[in-house]
Design an enzyme around this catalytic site. Structure first.
Site, PDB file in Angstrom:
ATOM      1  N   GLY A  11       0.827  -1.212   0.000  1.00 47.07           N
ATOM      2  CA  GLY A  11       0.000   0.000   0.000  1.00 47.07           C
ATOM      3  C   GLY A  11       0.855   1.253   0.000  1.00 47.07           C
ATOM      4  O   GLY A  11       0.553   2.214   0.706  1.00 47.07           O
ATOM      5  N   TYR A 162     -12.585  -4.848  11.647  1.00 46.79           N
ATOM      6  CA  TYR A 162     -11.344  -4.070  11.537  1.00 46.79           C
ATOM      7  C   TYR A 162     -10.596  -4.078  12.872  1.00 46.79           C
ATOM      8  O   TYR A 162      -9.391  -4.337  12.926  1.00 46.79           O
ATOM      9  CB  TYR A 162     -11.684  -2.627  11.119  1.00 46.79           C
ATOM     10  CG  TYR A 162     -10.484  -1.715  10.938  1.00 46.79           C
ATOM     11  CD1 TYR A 162      -9.776  -1.695   9.734  1.00 46.79           C
ATOM     12  CD2 TYR A 162     -10.066  -0.857  11.960  1.00 46.79           C
ATOM     13  CE1 TYR A 162      -8.673  -0.856   9.565  1.00 46.79           C
ATOM     14  CE2 TYR A 162      -8.970  -0.017  11.802  1.00 46.79           C
ATOM     15  CZ  TYR A 162      -8.280  -0.019  10.597  1.00 46.79           C
ATOM     16  OH  TYR A 162      -7.193   0.814  10.440  1.00 46.79           O
ATOM     17  N   ILE A 195      -5.301   9.649  11.365  1.00 46.85           N
ATOM     18  CA  ILE A 195      -4.368  10.204  10.389  1.00 46.85           C
ATOM     19  C   ILE A 195      -5.148  10.672   9.154  1.00 46.85           C
ATOM     20  O   ILE A 195      -6.075   9.980   8.696  1.00 46.85           O
ATOM     21  CB  ILE A 195      -3.316   9.142   9.949  1.00 46.85           C
ATOM     22  CG1 ILE A 195      -2.688   8.434  11.171  1.00 46.85           C
ATOM     23  CG2 ILE A 195      -2.256   9.769   9.050  1.00 46.85           C
ATOM     24  CD1 ILE A 195      -1.858   9.300  12.084  1.00 46.85           C
TER      25      ILE A 195
END
Ligand code: NAP
Length: 258
Positions: A11, A162, A195
């Site tokens: 990524g 998640y 973030i």
């Protein structure tokens, strides 16, 4: 032996991974920039690294796919002759943010395949190759850095899959750190807070308001460069007697107070 160390960053095309690739490039590393779909974004990162005088290659591959994982590790080593660092950064958010009572098997499978199975088996493949490269005198040591999340320990009822995959990534870091300590491979976890990336773009207003209201002791958004700075410190060998460490880069979110 090539004098230039080499990294594979999953990524690496956008967000935190992109900032990590650019930081490694500034340090003069060779960088394999993995991406899933956004070839344009990956090529922009490669061009920026090469403009700074280092070498980089865009590597397409879905980390959830076993044959892609094998191919990516092979291509990175074929291209740069060594693999000093794997950064397990790529991940997906919760696809539907459904309540835990409604979570589907499909969402579970997708998130666990990408956020846990991918990093686990990439680490296994990378570690095996690193051990051989170290044994052959091509590298002095290796590192694996897992990008986890505050969600590994801060529960959200609408992102259970998640949170659980990130919690398991924390234990995965411990297990590999333990196994690889004697192989001269260090394993670390970097745990980002909130973030500013594409992953949080859809909830930017909500999270921005939470930050303003004091969610984090340091009241600002984290930037991808904040995470890259932690990776840069680890990669600079400033922690030679550490392994399995979690580095919190979260504006102090992890501090409990009353
Ligand atoms: P992002 O902006 O959504 O970028 C995701 C990156 O991962 C892209 O480069 C994407 O490639 C790649 N990717 C996604 N699925 C992939 C797959 N199956 N195979 C290969 N590559 C794949 O994410 P981010 O915010 O930078 O997050 C990076 C890491 O930090 C993740 O592990 C995330 O869980 C963690 N994190 C983020 C935050 C935050 O607030 N942003 C907080 C805590 C932890 P394409 O460009 O090709 O799509």
């Amino acid at each position: 032996m090539s004098e230039t160390p080499a990294a594979l960053v999953t990524g690496g095309s956008r967000g935190i991974g992109r900032a990590i690739c650019l930081a490694l490039g500034r340090m003069g590393w060779n960088v394999a920039v993995n991406y899933a779909r956004r070839v344009d974004a990956a090529e922009e990162v490669v061009a920026a690294i090469e403009a700074a005088g280092a070498s980089a290659a865009a590597l397409q591959g879905d980390i959830a796919d076993a044959s892609d994982r094998e191919r990516m590790i092979q291509q990175a080593i074929d291209r740069f002759g060594r693999l000093d660092l794997l950064v397990n950064n790529a991940a997906m958010g919760s696809p539907n943010r459904t309540d835990v009572l409604e979570l589907s098997g499909d969402d579970w499978d997708a998130v666990f395949a990408t956020n846990l199975k991918g990093p686990f088996f990439l680490s296994q493949l990378a570690a095996r190759r690193m051990i051989k490269l170290i044994g052959a005198g091509k590298m002095r040591g290796g590192k694996i850095i897992n990008i986890s999340s505050i969600s590994a320990y801060a529960a959200s009822t609408n992102r259970a899959e998640y949170c659980m995959a990130k919690a398991a990534l924390h234990m995965m870091t411990q297990v590999f750190a333990l196994r690889l300590a004697e192989e001269r491979i260090q394993v670390f976890e970097v745990s980002p807070g909130v973030i500013r990336t594409d992953m949080t773009a859809g909830v930017a207003e909500k999270y921005g308001a939470m930050i303003d209201a004091g969610l984090t002791p340091i009241r600002r958004w984290g930037e991808p460069e904040d995470i890259a700075a932690a990776v840069e410190a680890i990669v600079s060998d400033r922690f030679p007697f550490s392994t399995g460490q979690r580095f919190d880069v979260d504006g102090g979110f992890h501090i409990r107070s009353f």
